[in-house]
Motif scaffolding. Structure first.
Motif, mmCIF file in Angstrom:
data_model
loop_
_atom_site.group_PDB
_atom_site.id
_atom_site.type_symbol
_atom_site.label_atom_id
_atom_site.label_comp_id
_atom_site.label_asym_id
_atom_site.label_seq_id
_atom_site.Cartn_x
_atom_site.Cartn_y
_atom_site.Cartn_z
ATOM 1 N N ARG A 1 3.020 -10.624 0.025
ATOM 2 C CA ARG A 1 4.258 -11.169 -0.023
ATOM 3 C C ARG A 1 5.223 -10.072 0.375
ATOM 4 N NH1 ARG A 1 7.369 -12.506 -5.325
ATOM 5 N NH2 ARG A 1 9.214 -13.476 -4.475
ATOM 6 N N ALA B 1 8.091 -10.278 -11.065
ATOM 7 C CA ALA B 1 7.138 -10.003 -9.934
ATOM 8 C C ALA B 1 6.210 -8.935 -9.900
ATOM 9 C CB ALA B 1 7.603 -10.596 -8.643
ATOM 10 N N THR C 1 16.300 -16.862 -3.474
ATOM 11 C CA THR C 1 15.904 -15.774 -3.851
ATOM 12 C C THR C 1 14.539 -15.445 -3.573
ATOM 13 O OG1 THR C 1 17.322 -15.819 -5.955
ATOM 14 C CG2 THR C 1 15.281 -14.129 -6.116
ATOM 15 N N ARG C 2 13.704 -16.596 -3.697
ATOM 16 C CA ARG C 2 12.153 -16.832 -3.232
ATOM 17 C C ARG C 2 11.909 -16.472 -1.789
ATOM 18 N NH1 ARG C 2 11.342 -21.795 -4.420
ATOM 19 N NH2 ARG C 2 11.454 -21.529 -6.692
ATOM 20 N N HIS C 3 12.951 -17.111 -0.980
ATOM 21 C CA HIS C 3 12.958 -16.939 0.499
ATOM 22 C C HIS C 3 13.863 -15.856 0.927
ATOM 23 C CE1 HIS C 3 10.472 -20.556 0.560
ATOM 24 N NE2 HIS C 3 11.173 -21.313 -0.204
ATOM 25 N N ARG D 1 17.672 -20.198 -6.988
ATOM 26 C CA ARG D 1 16.142 -19.865 -6.989
ATOM 27 C C ARG D 1 15.348 -19.716 -5.797
ATOM 28 N NH1 ARG D 1 15.817 -22.305 -12.829
ATOM 29 N NH2 ARG D 1 15.862 -20.561 -14.158
ATOM 30 N N THR E 1 14.290 -11.107 -10.601
ATOM 31 C CA THR E 1 13.096 -11.827 -10.310
ATOM 32 C C THR E 1 12.200 -10.743 -10.009
ATOM 33 O OG1 THR E 1 14.797 -13.205 -9.425
ATOM 34 C CG2 THR E 1 12.429 -13.581 -8.388
ATOM 35 N N GLN E 2 12.347 -9.735 -8.945
ATOM 36 C CA GLN E 2 11.307 -8.943 -8.567
ATOM 37 C C GLN E 2 10.629 -8.160 -9.668
ATOM 38 O OE1 GLN E 2 10.108 -9.948 -5.961
ATOM 39 N NE2 GLN E 2 11.835 -10.905 -4.989
#
Length: 222
Positions: free
Chosen positions: A186, A142, A97-99, A94, A138-139
Motif C-alpha cells: 500500500r 496502520a 484519508t484512505r485514498h 475517512r 490513521t497511519q
C-alpha cells in the motif's frame, strides 16, 4: 418546476474520489454531504474543524458528541440533523484519508454533491491544514499492523500557492510503502512542513519501539 433535472446527463453515474473513483456506496451519505452547503461559511468551517479534530485523535467519541451538542446549542441547530450530517462527513473524510486525496480532489467531490465552489474550497483548505494530523492518527494505527517496506522523502520549497502556505516555505514530500499482507503493498504519499516531518519521524521511532516491545525485540517470525 420541471420534472427532471438536467436531461441525459442525469443518467450518468457520478463517481467520487473519496470512494476510490467508484460510485457512492450509499446515496444517503451523498444527500447528507450536500447539506454542508446550507451552513454559512463560519459555521461550515467550525463544523468541519470538529470532524477533522476527531479524526486526528484530538477528541474521544464522547468528546466529539459534546462538541457537536455545544455547536448545536451555540448556533441553534437541530442536534439529530447535525448528527446525520456528522456521520456523512466522517464517512467522506475517512474515504479521503484512505485514498490520500489532495485538496483539489476533496473540493471536486464536494462540488459534485452540490456544495458551492467557494465553500468546497474552504473545506479543502481545512483538509490540507489538518491532513497530516489525520493521516498520522490513521497511519500510526496502520503502521502498528503493516510493516513499513520503504520510506522516501525529498525537500521542496513553496514557489506559489493560492492557499495560506507562504512562498519560500520549506516542505517535505513523503512517500511510504506499507506491506498490506498477501504480497500486496500500500502506497501513501503526503506533504509535511519541516516541523511536521520531524514530529512524524519521532512518531515512527515510537511505533518502532512499541513493535520491538511486543515482538520481544527480535525479527519475529510470521
Amino acid at each position: 418546476g420541471g420534472c427532471c433535472p438536467g436531461g441525459g446527463a442525469a443518467m450518468t453515474t457520478q463517481r467520487y474520489h473519496f470512494e476510490g473513483g467508484r460510485a457512492a456506496r450509499d446515496d444517503a451519505t451523498v444527500a447528507e454531504l450536500a447539506k454542508l452547503d446550507a451552513l454559512p461559511p463560519p459555521l461550515l468551517d467550525a463544523f468541519v474543524t470538529i470532524v477533522l479534530k476527531f479524526l486526528s485523535d484530538a477528541y474521544t467519541s464522547s468528546g466529539l458528541m459534546d462538541a457537536v451538542d455545544e455547536f448545536a446549542a451555540e448556533h441553534g441547530a437541530n442536534v439529530a440533523a447535525l448528527k446525520l450530517l456528522l456521520r456523512a462527513t466522517l464517512v467522506f473524510f475517512r474515504g479521503a484519508t484512505r485514498h490520500n486525496l489532495a485538496p483539489d480532489k476533496v473540493a471536486a467531490d464536494l462540488a459534485a454533491v452540490g456544495v458551492r465552489d467557494a465553500k468546497a474550497a474552504s473545506v479543502a483548505a481545512l483538509w490540507k491544514a489538518n491532513y497530516f494530523a489525520v493521516a498520522r492518527a490513521t497511519q500510526g494505527s496502520a503502521l502498528a499492523v503493516n510493516e513499513l517496506v520503504d520510506m522516501q522523502w525529498r525537500f521542496g520549497v513553496t514557489t506559489a500557492s493560492s492557499e495560506s502556505q507562504r512562498v519560500g516555505e520549506l516542505y517535505v514530500q513523503l512517500k511510504l510503502v506499507l506491506d498490506a499482507g498477501g504480497g500486496a503493498v500500500r502506497r501513501v504519499a503526503f506533504e509535511l512542513s519541516l516541523t511536521e516531518f520531524y514530529a512524524f519521524l519521532a512518531e515512527m521511532q515510537k511505533v518502532k519501539a512499541n513493535l520491538s516491545y511486543f515482538t520481544g525485540g527480535g525479527g519475529g517470525g510470521g
